[in-house]
Write a protein that holds these residues in place. Structure first.
Motif, PDB file in Angstrom:
ATOM      1  N   ASP A 120       0.834  -1.197   0.000  1.00 44.43           N
ATOM      2  CA  ASP A 120       0.000   0.000   0.000  1.00 44.43           C
ATOM      3  C   ASP A 120       0.872   1.252   0.000  1.00 44.43           C
ATOM      4  O   ASP A 120       2.032   1.232   0.421  1.00 44.43           O
ATOM      5  CB  ASP A 120      -0.916   0.014   1.226  1.00 44.43           C
ATOM      6  CG  ASP A 120      -1.842  -1.191   1.251  1.00 44.43           C
ATOM      7  OD1 ASP A 120      -2.190  -1.682   0.157  1.00 44.43           O
ATOM      8  OD2 ASP A 120      -2.195  -1.638   2.360  1.00 44.43           O
ATOM      9  N   GLU A 121       0.288   2.335  -0.474  1.00 42.53           N
ATOM     10  CA  GLU A 121       0.997   3.615  -0.490  1.00 42.53           C
ATOM     11  C   GLU A 121       0.919   4.246   0.892  1.00 42.53           C
ATOM     12  O   GLU A 121      -0.158   4.419   1.455  1.00 42.53           O
ATOM     13  CB  GLU A 121       0.376   4.544  -1.538  1.00 42.53           C
ATOM     14  CG  GLU A 121       1.078   5.881  -1.654  1.00 42.53           C
ATOM     15  CD  GLU A 121       0.485   6.760  -2.738  1.00 42.53           C
ATOM     16  OE1 GLU A 121       0.827   7.954  -2.792  1.00 42.53           O
ATOM     17  OE2 GLU A 121      -0.341   6.241  -3.526  1.00 42.53           O
ATOM     18  N   VAL A 122       2.076   4.620   1.430  1.00 40.92           N
ATOM     19  CA  VAL A 122       2.139   5.191   2.777  1.00 40.92           C
ATOM     20  C   VAL A 122       2.590   6.640   2.771  1.00 40.92           C
ATOM     21  O   VAL A 122       2.615   7.271   3.833  1.00 40.92           O
ATOM     22  CB  VAL A 122       3.086   4.352   3.662  1.00 40.92           C
ATOM     23  CG1 VAL A 122       2.533   2.966   3.869  1.00 40.92           C
ATOM     24  CG2 VAL A 122       4.484   4.281   3.058  1.00 40.92           C
ATOM     25  N   GLY A 123       2.967   7.176   1.623  1.00 34.03           N
ATOM     26  CA  GLY A 123       3.409   8.566   1.558  1.00 34.03           C
ATOM     27  C   GLY A 123       3.984   8.895   0.200  1.00 34.03           C
ATOM     28  O   GLY A 123       3.867   8.114  -0.759  1.00 34.03           O
ATOM     29  N   THR A 124       4.582  10.068   0.113  1.00 36.66           N
ATOM     30  CA  THR A 124       5.226  10.508  -1.126  1.00 36.66           C
ATOM     31  C   THR A 124       6.629  10.992  -0.815  1.00 36.66           C
ATOM     32  O   THR A 124       6.958  11.336   0.333  1.00 36.66           O
ATOM     33  CB  THR A 124       4.418  11.630  -1.799  1.00 36.66           C
ATOM     34  OG1 THR A 124       4.261  12.717  -0.870  1.00 36.66           O
ATOM     35  CG2 THR A 124       3.061  11.122  -2.257  1.00 36.66           C
ATOM     36  N   PHE A 125       7.451  11.060  -1.861  1.00 37.42           N
ATOM     37  CA  PHE A 125       8.852  11.463  -1.708  1.00 37.42           C
ATOM     38  C   PHE A 125       9.269  12.199  -2.973  1.00 37.42           C
ATOM     39  O   PHE A 125       8.892  11.800  -4.088  1.00 37.42           O
ATOM     40  CB  PHE A 125       9.740  10.235  -1.470  1.00 37.42           C
ATOM     41  CG  PHE A 125      11.164  10.569  -1.139  1.00 37.42           C
ATOM     42  CD1 PHE A 125      11.514  10.968   0.131  1.00 37.42           C
ATOM     43  CD2 PHE A 125      12.160  10.492  -2.104  1.00 37.42           C
ATOM     44  CE1 PHE A 125      12.824  11.284   0.447  1.00 37.42           C
ATOM     45  CE2 PHE A 125      13.469  10.793  -1.800  1.00 37.42           C
ATOM     46  CZ  PHE A 125      13.807  11.202  -0.524  1.00 37.42           C
ATOM     47  N   HIS A 126      10.050  13.252  -2.798  1.00 37.42           N
ATOM     48  CA  HIS A 126      10.530  14.034  -3.942  1.00 37.42           C
ATOM     49  C   HIS A 126      11.992  13.679  -4.197  1.00 37.42           C
ATOM     50  O   HIS A 126      12.851  13.907  -3.342  1.00 37.42           O
ATOM     51  CB  HIS A 126      10.382  15.535  -3.667  1.00 37.42           C
ATOM     52  CG  HIS A 126      10.600  16.374  -4.898  1.00 37.42           C
ATOM     53  ND1 HIS A 126       9.643  16.512  -5.882  1.00 37.42           N
ATOM     54  CD2 HIS A 126      11.685  17.085  -5.303  1.00 37.42           C
ATOM     55  CE1 HIS A 126      10.109  17.295  -6.840  1.00 37.42           C
ATOM     56  NE2 HIS A 126      11.342  17.660  -6.508  1.00 37.42           N
ATOM     57  N   LEU A 127      12.273  13.122  -5.362  1.00 33.62           N
ATOM     58  CA  LEU A 127      13.614  12.702  -5.720  1.00 33.62           C
ATOM     59  C   LEU A 127      14.446  13.888  -6.180  1.00 33.62           C
ATOM     60  O   LEU A 127      13.914  14.923  -6.609  1.00 33.62           O
ATOM     61  CB  LEU A 127      13.556  11.645  -6.832  1.00 33.62           C
ATOM     62  CG  LEU A 127      12.787  10.365  -6.505  1.00 33.62           C
ATOM     63  CD1 LEU A 127      12.654   9.493  -7.740  1.00 33.62           C
ATOM     64  CD2 LEU A 127      13.458   9.596  -5.383  1.00 33.62           C
ATOM     65  N   SER A 128      15.742  13.708  -6.140  1.00 34.14           N
ATOM     66  CA  SER A 128      16.661  14.758  -6.568  1.00 34.14           C
ATOM     67  C   SER A 128      16.689  14.837  -8.088  1.00 34.14           C
ATOM     68  O   SER A 128      16.769  13.818  -8.782  1.00 34.14           O
ATOM     69  CB  SER A 128      18.070  14.486  -6.038  1.00 34.14           C
ATOM     70  OG  SER A 128      18.991  15.431  -6.546  1.00 34.14           O
ATOM     71  N   GLU A 129      16.636  16.054  -8.613  1.00 34.89           N
ATOM     72  CA  GLU A 129      16.640  16.230 -10.070  1.00 34.89           C
ATOM     73  C   GLU A 129      18.007  15.913 -10.666  1.00 34.89           C
ATOM     74  O   GLU A 129      18.095  15.482 -11.817  1.00 34.89           O
ATOM     75  CB  GLU A 129      16.232  17.661 -10.411  1.00 34.89           C
ATOM     76  CG  GLU A 129      16.046  17.905 -11.898  1.00 34.89           C
ATOM     77  CD  GLU A 129      15.532  19.290 -12.188  1.00 34.89           C
ATOM     78  OE1 GLU A 129      15.328  19.617 -13.372  1.00 34.89           O
ATOM     79  OE2 GLU A 129      15.336  20.061 -11.219  1.00 34.89           O
ATOM     80  N   LYS A 130      19.077  16.103  -9.921  1.00 34.44           N
ATOM     81  CA  LYS A 130      20.416  15.822 -10.455  1.00 34.44           C
ATOM     82  C   LYS A 130      20.639  14.324 -10.660  1.00 34.44           C
ATOM     83  O   LYS A 130      21.343  13.928 -11.585  1.00 34.44           O
ATOM     84  CB  LYS A 130      21.481  16.378  -9.500  1.00 34.44           C
ATOM     85  CG  LYS A 130      21.483  17.892  -9.404  1.00 34.44           C
ATOM     86  CD  LYS A 130      22.592  18.366  -8.477  1.00 34.44           C
ATOM     87  CE  LYS A 130      22.609  19.886  -8.382  1.00 34.44           C
ATOM     88  NZ  LYS A 130      23.679  20.357  -7.464  1.00 34.44           N
ATOM     89  N   THR A 131      20.042  13.514  -9.806  1.00 30.36           N
ATOM     90  CA  THR A 131      20.271  12.068  -9.884  1.00 30.36           C
ATOM     91  C   THR A 131      19.200  11.366 -10.714  1.00 30.36           C
ATOM     92  O   THR A 131      19.511  10.478 -11.505  1.00 30.36           O
ATOM     93  CB  THR A 131      20.296  11.468  -8.465  1.00 30.36           C
ATOM     94  OG1 THR A 131      21.287  12.161  -7.692  1.00 30.36           O
ATOM     95  CG2 THR A 131      20.651   9.997  -8.514  1.00 30.36           C
TER      96      THR A 131
END
Length: 401
Positions: free
Chosen positions: A180-191
């Motif tokens: 199940d989905e438990v949250g969200t995360f913002h990834l780094s644009e450089k990587t």
């Protein structure tokens, strides 16, 4: 008589003037009450004409013929429409009901023809021959109609499109045990936001990895040539008369006890190549960006397994369409860190949960490793990439130096 006509005309003109005065008296207070609102007869007439034009356009657009998405499968094309490379893949066949109707009409026509032929058995032979030819032609036409195969392209599934940047970097975080989905995360644009993906960089890194794995071989291996093998140069047998092949000395490479042809000479065979560290890091960033672009990147909160049973892990991965008989392959990268003296210290070894490592040993479609061992070759080899939050943070810190 003329006086009566004149009187009627005067009465009509007076009535018209009275109506005009009354209309002006009634509209005047309306205009003054709205203040800034100004009513113009020209604007009203223009609005009515545009509305009527729009109604006419809508009426004629509804009457216009709509574009049909039904396409015929050409009979000269030799491919299976069920193949993924086919333009008809995923489209529904719409010819089934029509074929049934044609078959019913054909059966009814055959029954009527049979009844007619039984009633006209005493007709001349020439007429019978002509009827047979016409029946054959009708059958050929019916078969040609039956061979037509139609597909409705509107029923095809939509082609998945990549989410544009930077919205693509905002990914959900999934629970590894429940799916199940438990949250969200913002990834780094450089990587994770390299656009476009450099395929040439990925190719260079893969070649470097394979050459490095091949490494150095035959260190110190050396074989003897003809001049070094023991044996004299005397001719073994006569040149002719023996019924066998001619032979010289007894040390050729194709003879037992002879020399070794094209063997190693004691030189170390080094297959490794050089690739700059910046290029290797760039390859990692582009590989991670490619997985995110494909939609095959799964971010989990952790990768801790409560048991070492393979069956339990297989059921957990089936929620992500991974493993099993029809599931895809997956590379699972973690960076588990256990604090000294804690209870989790016994369940973590080499940055990976021990239960997860043991349970995945019998799953041939799964590979579990630490983020230090994560490489471009494995990411391209496996379909999906699982990253824990700890692994994401470690990769971003290591690749953004």
């Amino acid at each position: 008589m003329s006086n009566i006509v004149l009187m009627t005309r005067r009465v009509a003109s007076a009535a018209a003037t009275d109506m005009m005065h009354t209309s002006s008296r009634t509209t005047a207070p309306l205009i003054s009450s709205f203040g800034n609102l100004s009513i113009n007869n020209n604007n009203i007439s223009a609005a009515t004409t545009t509305a009527s034009n729009n109604n006419q356009l809508n009426y004629f657009s509804s009457m216009a013929p709509k574009k049909s998405n039904i396409v015929e499968l050409p009979p000269n094309l030799k491919f299976d429409p069920r193949a993924k490379s086919s333009p008809f893949y995923g489209a529904d066949e719409v010819e089934t009901s029509r074929r049934k109707k044609q078959l019913q009409k054909k059966v009814e026509g055959q029954e009527a023809a049979a009844a007619a032929t039984t009633a006209a058995e005493n007709v001349e032979n020439n007429d019978d021959d002509d009827d047979e030819y016409t029946d054959i032609e009708d059958d050929v036409d019916d078969e040609a109609d039956e061979e037509r195969v139609l597909y409705d392209l509107s029923t095809k599934a939509d082609v998945p499109r990549a989410i544009p940047l930077p919205k693509r970097l905002h990914v959900p975080v999934m629970d590894f045990n429940s799916g199940d989905e438990v949250g969200t995360f913002h990834l780094s644009e450089k990587t994770f936001g390299c656009d476009p993906v450099r395929v040439d960089i990925l190719q260079r890194v893969v070649v470097w990895q394979r050459n490095k794995k091949r490494g150095k071989r035959n260190a110190g291996a050396r074989t003897k040539t003809i001049s070094e093998v023991s044996g004299s140069g005397r001719k073994v047998r006569n040149q002719k008369g023996g019924g066998v092949a001619r032979a010289g000395h007894s040390r050729p490479a194709h003879w037992r006890g002879g020399a070794k042809a094209h063997g190693p000479k004691g030189n170390i065979q080094d297959y490794t190549t050089k690739l700059n560290k910046k290029v290797r890091r760039m390859g990692m960033r582009h590989a991670l960006s490619q997985k995110l672009l494909e939609g095959n990147l799964v971010i989990t909160n952790d990768m801790a397994s409560n048991t070492h049973k393979t069956k339990v892990l297989d059921e957990m991965l089936n929620r992500f369409d991974v493993s099993g008989k029809y599931g895809v392959t997956a590379l699972m990268v973690d960076d588990a860190q256990a604090k000294e003296g804690s209870e989790d210290e016994a369940f973590v070894h080499g940055g990976v949960n021990v239960n997860l490592k043991v349970a995945s040993g019998n799953l041939h479609k799964i590979k579990v490793q630490n983020q230090i061992a994560c490489n471009v070759y494995d990411m391209l080899k496996y379909k999906k990439l699982f990253l824990s939050l700890e692994a994401v943070r470690a990769l971003e810190a290591r690749l953004e130096k």
